[in-house]
Design a protein around this motif. Sequence first.
Motif, PDB file in Angstrom:
ATOM      1  N   PRO A   1      -4.221 -47.876   6.285  1.00 43.12           N
ATOM      2  CA  PRO A   1      -4.111 -46.470   5.858  1.00 43.12           C
ATOM      3  C   PRO A   1      -4.960 -45.506   6.675  1.00 43.12           C
ATOM      4  N   CYS A   2      -5.883 -46.004   7.499  1.00 48.03           N
ATOM      5  CA  CYS A   2      -6.728 -45.120   8.300  1.00 48.03           C
ATOM      6  C   CYS A   2      -6.173 -44.888   9.703  1.00 48.03           C
ATOM      7  N   THR A   3      -5.040 -45.491  10.042  1.00 49.88           N
ATOM      8  CA  THR A   3      -4.510 -45.397  11.403  1.00 49.88           C
ATOM      9  C   THR A   3      -3.250 -44.542  11.436  1.00 49.88           C
ATOM     10  N   SER A   4      -2.857 -44.136  12.648  1.00 50.33           N
ATOM     11  CA  SER A   4      -1.676 -43.293  12.818  1.00 50.33           C
ATOM     12  C   SER A   4      -1.143 -43.438  14.234  1.00 50.33           C
ATOM     13  N   ASP A   5       0.089 -43.010  14.400  1.00 53.69           N
ATOM     14  CA  ASP A   5       0.680 -43.075  15.734  1.00 53.69           C
ATOM     15  C   ASP A   5       0.023 -42.079  16.680  1.00 53.69           C
ATOM     16  N   ARG A   6      -0.479 -40.968  16.159  1.00 57.46           N
ATOM     17  CA  ARG A   6      -1.172 -40.009  17.020  1.00 57.46           C
ATOM     18  C   ARG A   6      -2.403 -40.663  17.648  1.00 57.46           C
ATOM     19  N   GLN A   7      -3.087 -41.508  16.888  1.00 56.15           N
ATOM     20  CA  GLN A   7      -4.197 -42.262  17.451  1.00 56.15           C
ATOM     21  C   GLN A   7      -3.707 -43.270  18.481  1.00 56.15           C
ATOM     22  N   TRP A   8      -2.614 -43.971  18.139  1.00 55.29           N
ATOM     23  CA  TRP A   8      -2.075 -44.962  19.069  1.00 55.29           C
ATOM     24  C   TRP A   8      -1.660 -44.325  20.395  1.00 55.29           C
ATOM     25  N   GLN A   9      -1.047 -43.155  20.339  1.00 55.80           N
ATOM     26  CA  GLN A   9      -0.619 -42.512  21.581  1.00 55.80           C
ATOM     27  C   GLN A   9      -1.819 -42.224  22.484  1.00 55.80           C
ATOM     28  N   PHE A  10      -2.928 -41.808  21.895  1.00 52.88           N
ATOM     29  CA  PHE A  10      -4.148 -41.595  22.680  1.00 52.88           C
ATOM     30  C   PHE A  10      -4.641 -42.917  23.257  1.00 52.88           C
ATOM     31  N   VAL A  11      -4.682 -43.970  22.431  1.00 52.07           N
ATOM     32  CA  VAL A  11      -5.126 -45.283  22.887  1.00 52.07           C
ATOM     33  C   VAL A  11      -4.212 -45.800  23.991  1.00 52.07           C
ATOM     34  N   ARG A  12      -2.921 -45.609  23.820  1.00 57.13           N
ATOM     35  CA  ARG A  12      -1.965 -46.088  24.833  1.00 57.13           C
ATOM     36  C   ARG A  12      -2.241 -45.445  26.187  1.00 57.13           C
ATOM     37  N   GLU A  13      -2.523 -44.154  26.186  1.00 58.84           N
ATOM     38  CA  GLU A  13      -2.853 -43.474  27.439  1.00 58.84           C
ATOM     39  C   GLU A  13      -4.157 -44.008  28.029  1.00 58.84           C
ATOM     40  N   CYS A  14      -5.112 -44.320  27.163  1.00 53.77           N
ATOM     41  CA  CYS A  14      -6.362 -44.925  27.648  1.00 53.77           C
ATOM     42  C   CYS A  14      -6.114 -46.299  28.247  1.00 53.77           C
ATOM     43  N   LEU A  15      -5.214 -47.071  27.654  1.00 47.85           N
ATOM     44  CA  LEU A  15      -4.900 -48.391  28.181  1.00 47.85           C
ATOM     45  C   LEU A  15      -4.215 -48.302  29.540  1.00 47.85           C
ATOM     46  N   LEU A  16      -3.325 -47.346  29.693  1.00 52.89           N
ATOM     47  CA  LEU A  16      -2.678 -47.155  31.001  1.00 52.89           C
ATOM     48  C   LEU A  16      -3.714 -46.765  32.044  1.00 52.89           C
ATOM     49  N   SER A  17      -4.654 -45.920  31.656  1.00 55.45           N
ATOM     50  CA  SER A  17      -5.724 -45.526  32.567  1.00 55.45           C
ATOM     51  C   SER A  17      -6.609 -46.723  32.899  1.00 55.45           C
ATOM     52  N   LEU A  18      -6.958 -47.528  31.896  1.00 51.84           N
ATOM     53  CA  LEU A  18      -7.773 -48.723  32.128  1.00 51.84           C
ATOM     54  C   LEU A  18      -7.072 -49.673  33.090  1.00 51.84           C
ATOM     55  N   ASP A  19      -5.793 -49.876  32.899  1.00 50.07           N
ATOM     56  CA  ASP A  19      -5.052 -50.757  33.800  1.00 50.07           C
ATOM     57  C   ASP A  19      -5.107 -50.250  35.234  1.00 50.07           C
ATOM     58  N   ALA A  20      -4.979 -48.940  35.416  1.00 50.85           N
ATOM     59  CA  ALA A  20      -5.068 -48.370  36.767  1.00 50.85           C
ATOM     60  C   ALA A  20      -6.458 -48.600  37.356  1.00 50.85           C
ATOM     61  N   GLN A  21      -7.497 -48.477  36.535  1.00 48.63           N
ATOM     62  CA  GLN A  21      -8.854 -48.737  37.025  1.00 48.63           C
ATOM     63  C   GLN A  21      -9.015 -50.202  37.437  1.00 48.63           C
ATOM     64  N   LEU A  22      -8.460 -51.107  36.651  1.00 46.80           N
ATOM     65  CA  LEU A  22      -8.539 -52.522  36.994  1.00 46.80           C
ATOM     66  C   LEU A  22      -7.710 -52.836  38.242  1.00 46.80           C
ATOM     67  N   GLN A  23      -6.565 -52.178  38.367  1.00 47.55           N
ATOM     68  CA  GLN A  23      -5.734 -52.394  39.565  1.00 47.55           C
ATOM     69  C   GLN A  23      -6.518 -52.050  40.816  1.00 47.55           C
ATOM     70  N   SER A  24      -7.336 -50.992  40.754  1.00 48.19           N
ATOM     71  CA  SER A  24      -8.129 -50.605  41.923  1.00 48.19           C
ATOM     72  C   SER A  24      -9.195 -51.652  42.258  1.00 48.19           C
ATOM     73  N   LEU A  25      -9.500 -52.530  41.300  1.00 50.58           N
ATOM     74  CA  LEU A  25     -10.473 -53.595  41.524  1.00 50.58           C
ATOM     75  C   LEU A  25      -9.820 -54.919  41.859  1.00 50.58           C
ATOM     76  N   GLY A  26      -8.477 -54.949  41.858  1.00 52.82           N
ATOM     77  CA  GLY A  26      -7.771 -56.151  42.278  1.00 52.82           C
ATOM     78  C   GLY A  26      -7.188 -56.983  41.170  1.00 52.82           C
ATOM     79  N   THR A  27      -7.133 -56.457  39.947  1.00 50.47           N
ATOM     80  CA  THR A  27      -6.554 -57.217  38.843  1.00 50.47           C
ATOM     81  C   THR A  27      -5.743 -56.270  37.969  1.00 50.47           C
ATOM     82  N   ALA A  28      -5.367 -56.715  36.775  1.00 52.76           N
ATOM     83  CA  ALA A  28      -4.598 -55.892  35.842  1.00 52.76           C
ATOM     84  C   ALA A  28      -4.950 -56.310  34.432  1.00 52.76           C
TER      85      ALA A  28
END
Length: 511
Positions: free
Chosen positions: A47-74
């Motif tokens: 009951p404390c979660t929402s899709d609006r929160q997930w959308q923010f997290v999803r964008e953070c995860l895409l950003s994290l993946d890009a940061q890891l890609q620059s280091l040679g992994t995913a």
Amino acid sequence: MTPSGPPQVVWFKRDLRVKDHAALARATAAGPVLCVYAVELEHWQQPCTSDRQWQFVRECLLSLDAQLQSLGTALEIHVTPIIQMLDALYQRLGPFTLHSHQETGGLWTYARDRAVAAWCRDHGVRWHEYPQSGVVRPVSRRGRRFKEHWDAWVAAPLERLPDHLSWIEPAEGQSVLRLPTAIKADPLPCAGRQRGGLQPAHELLDSFLASRGQGYGANMSSPISAEQGCSRLSPHIAHGSLSLRQIAQTMLQAREAAPRTHWHRQLHSYVTRLWWHCYALQVLENQPEMERQALVPEMEQLSRPMDMARFDAWRLGRTGWPMVDACMRLLHHHGWLNFRMRAMLVTVATHTLSLPWRPVADWLSQMFVDFEPGIHYTQIQMHSCMAASPVLRLYNPVTQARELDPQGEFVRRWVPELAAVPGEWIVMPWAMPATLRHRFGLEGANDYPVPLVDFEQMHRAVKAEIAALRSSLGLQAAPGFNERSRQGASSQRTPAPKQVNVKPSTQISLF
């Protein structure tokens, strides 16, 4: 020299970054590393979660993946319960070492982490947890005043990755392409939601330091000025796209470069609130039951029956008090609201409208993209008087409107039904004669409700009710610290009692 040794698994949770990431830094120094994230669907149905929160997290995860890609992994994505993910990793990698940050979250994540600790013990897997805020776990290790501990934690060097990195190849087909585009049905859209990820976080930090923070102390109270005058970094702190220590160090460096100036005072005020942020997390760390239980159980005797008509009027911004409704609708749109107005929404719901505190807490937690359990539940307990605080803050919606929006510009923006109402009536439209309501279009399709209760009468009754209950039962305010502390998920130590260092009644005014 490239590290060699047993597999190291970094489990990302609410720490979606590469810089100043203790778990990643220690793992890469110990052996080849696999970076994983679990999309826990059960968590996203709480009951404390929402899709609006997930959308923010999803964008953070895409950003994290890009940061890891620059280091040679995913980033390897698992859309599965965490125990199933660990089983799959164990079957694939054999014995491994697990690294993650500690999380001071809600009861669900607390139970999840205890299940992970049990799984690790059963499988002979070492799990290293690292603090990522000023929270001490267990509290028995604190050994000093919380502010002293926090100062030392902030001053510590940022975590750095070694020069040579060794990675484990992520599983095929488990890239960020597996991230759900939506995770649950939200009751309301959030068109003005902040964007997640490293770049938006840096842009906010840079613009706050460059200009936006100059009037921070004066701008934070009003929903009009706070939208630009506050740092707006709260969702990035909550989900870890920037580390709190990196933000604090950046602010402290800027403060020291501006001694004895107005700018110095603004930065000092902001850093103080980062301190209080961690203090609130520590309160939840020590008393996790506050998510669902009153800190002073006797306060539940207050008459707070569920009235769906009142609750719907409040949550949808149709209470009849223009400032209250404008703030709720701003929250609908942005997923953010300044702290003073958050407090007003809570007190109007739990005192003025006499609603029970739990559904109020759940609704607001869904609306906040920056939902941080430690801050949220601590403040809910304080403002609903479930902590029996001797200082009762009741927000008069008319006084707040006159003080913060004297021209009615904010109200007219978010409550368009009142767009034609002149200034002399904008804070109390219910007081207009019927002829004026008709003239200004407040009937028919544009009808704006009258308040469900007389707030002045209700506030007098609430004050008397709370005073009588406190007096009859001899109630004392809940302490900021006590011995009922959650143990670290991977620790079996029982924390010793500690004395509170800051009066709880001062806390609610300092965020």
